[in-house]
Design a protein around this motif. Structure first.
Motif, mmCIF file in Angstrom:
data_model
loop_
_atom_site.group_PDB
_atom_site.id
_atom_site.type_symbol
_atom_site.label_atom_id
_atom_site.label_comp_id
_atom_site.label_asym_id
_atom_site.label_seq_id
_atom_site.Cartn_x
_atom_site.Cartn_y
_atom_site.Cartn_z
ATOM 1 N N ASN A 108 44.147 4.713 -17.357
ATOM 2 C CA ASN A 108 44.399 3.650 -16.386
ATOM 3 C C ASN A 108 44.148 4.133 -14.958
ATOM 4 O O ASN A 108 43.579 3.405 -14.144
ATOM 5 C CB ASN A 108 45.815 3.101 -16.528
ATOM 6 N N GLY A 109 44.543 5.358 -14.663
ATOM 7 C CA GLY A 109 44.277 5.923 -13.343
ATOM 8 C C GLY A 109 42.784 6.082 -13.096
ATOM 9 O O GLY A 109 42.289 5.797 -11.995
ATOM 10 N N TYR A 110 42.058 6.522 -14.108
ATOM 11 C CA TYR A 110 40.600 6.660 -14.005
ATOM 12 C C TYR A 110 39.945 5.309 -13.720
ATOM 13 O O TYR A 110 39.087 5.194 -12.846
ATOM 14 C CB TYR A 110 40.053 7.255 -15.304
ATOM 15 N N LEU A 111 40.366 4.286 -14.450
ATOM 16 C CA LEU A 111 39.798 2.954 -14.234
ATOM 17 C C LEU A 111 40.123 2.422 -12.844
ATOM 18 O O LEU A 111 39.284 1.777 -12.206
ATOM 19 C CB LEU A 111 40.284 1.984 -15.317
ATOM 20 N N GLU A 112 41.315 2.681 -12.354
ATOM 21 C CA GLU A 112 41.695 2.249 -11.008
ATOM 22 C C GLU A 112 40.845 2.953 -9.951
ATOM 23 O O GLU A 112 40.385 2.324 -8.997
ATOM 24 C CB GLU A 112 43.185 2.517 -10.749
ATOM 25 N N ARG A 113 40.635 4.256 -10.119
ATOM 26 C CA ARG A 113 39.802 4.997 -9.163
ATOM 27 C C ARG A 113 38.369 4.495 -9.195
ATOM 28 O O ARG A 113 37.711 4.373 -8.155
ATOM 29 C CB ARG A 113 39.848 6.499 -9.459
ATOM 30 N N MET A 114 37.863 4.176 -10.381
ATOM 31 C CA MET A 114 36.508 3.649 -10.498
ATOM 32 C C MET A 114 36.405 2.278 -9.833
ATOM 33 O O MET A 114 35.430 1.984 -9.138
ATOM 34 C CB MET A 114 36.086 3.538 -11.966
ATOM 35 N N ALA A 115 37.405 1.447 -10.015
ATOM 36 C CA ALA A 115 37.411 0.118 -9.400
ATOM 37 C C ALA A 115 37.436 0.235 -7.879
ATOM 38 O O ALA A 115 36.722 -0.497 -7.183
ATOM 39 C CB ALA A 115 38.612 -0.678 -9.901
ATOM 40 N N GLU A 116 38.216 1.152 -7.347
ATOM 41 C CA GLU A 116 38.264 1.345 -5.895
ATOM 42 C C GLU A 116 36.923 1.845 -5.367
ATOM 43 O O GLU A 116 36.454 1.391 -4.318
ATOM 44 C CB GLU A 116 39.369 2.329 -5.537
ATOM 45 N N ALA A 117 36.288 2.764 -6.072
ATOM 46 C CA ALA A 117 34.985 3.271 -5.646
ATOM 47 C C ALA A 117 33.928 2.175 -5.693
ATOM 48 O O ALA A 117 33.096 2.062 -4.782
ATOM 49 C CB ALA A 117 34.567 4.443 -6.532
ATOM 50 N N ASN A 118 33.965 1.343 -6.714
ATOM 51 C CA ASN A 118 33.017 0.231 -6.814
ATOM 52 C C ASN A 118 33.238 -0.775 -5.690
ATOM 53 O O ASN A 118 32.281 -1.302 -5.133
ATOM 54 C CB ASN A 118 33.119 -0.460 -8.170
ATOM 55 N N GLU A 119 34.479 -1.027 -5.356
ATOM 56 C CA GLU A 119 34.752 -1.974 -4.276
ATOM 57 C C GLU A 119 34.285 -1.415 -2.936
ATOM 58 O O GLU A 119 33.758 -2.150 -2.105
ATOM 59 C CB GLU A 119 36.238 -2.312 -4.224
ATOM 60 N N ARG A 120 34.433 -0.112 -2.723
ATOM 61 C CA ARG A 120 33.919 0.489 -1.493
ATOM 62 C C ARG A 120 32.397 0.415 -1.450
ATOM 63 O O ARG A 120 31.816 0.188 -0.394
ATOM 64 C CB ARG A 120 34.360 1.947 -1.380
#
Length: 61
Positions: free
Chosen positions: A12-24
């Motif tokens: 879940n932490g990995y997916l959250e970090r990926m989502a934040e990077a994609n949004e940036r």
């Protein structure tokens, strides 16, 4: 149960970090090919490309 919960938290932490990077990178807009392939200004090639070719050929001789 402890290993399963740790793995689930890590994932879940990995997916959250990926989502934040994609949004940036892409913003919060919908990702589709029409939006992603647009450039701010269309790239243009010089109309008289033969003169550029001839000048490059002279430099190599």
């Amino acid at each position: 149960m402890g290993l399963r919960n740790n793995l689930k938290q890590w994932w879940n932490g990995y997916l959250e970090r990926m989502a934040e990077a994609n949004e940036r990178s892409f913003g919060s807009q919908r990702l589709d090919c029409c939006v992603l392939n647009q450039t701010p200004e269309p790239r243009r090639t010089p109309r008289n490309s033969s003169s550029n070719f001839m000048s490059q050929e002279k430099e190599t001789q």
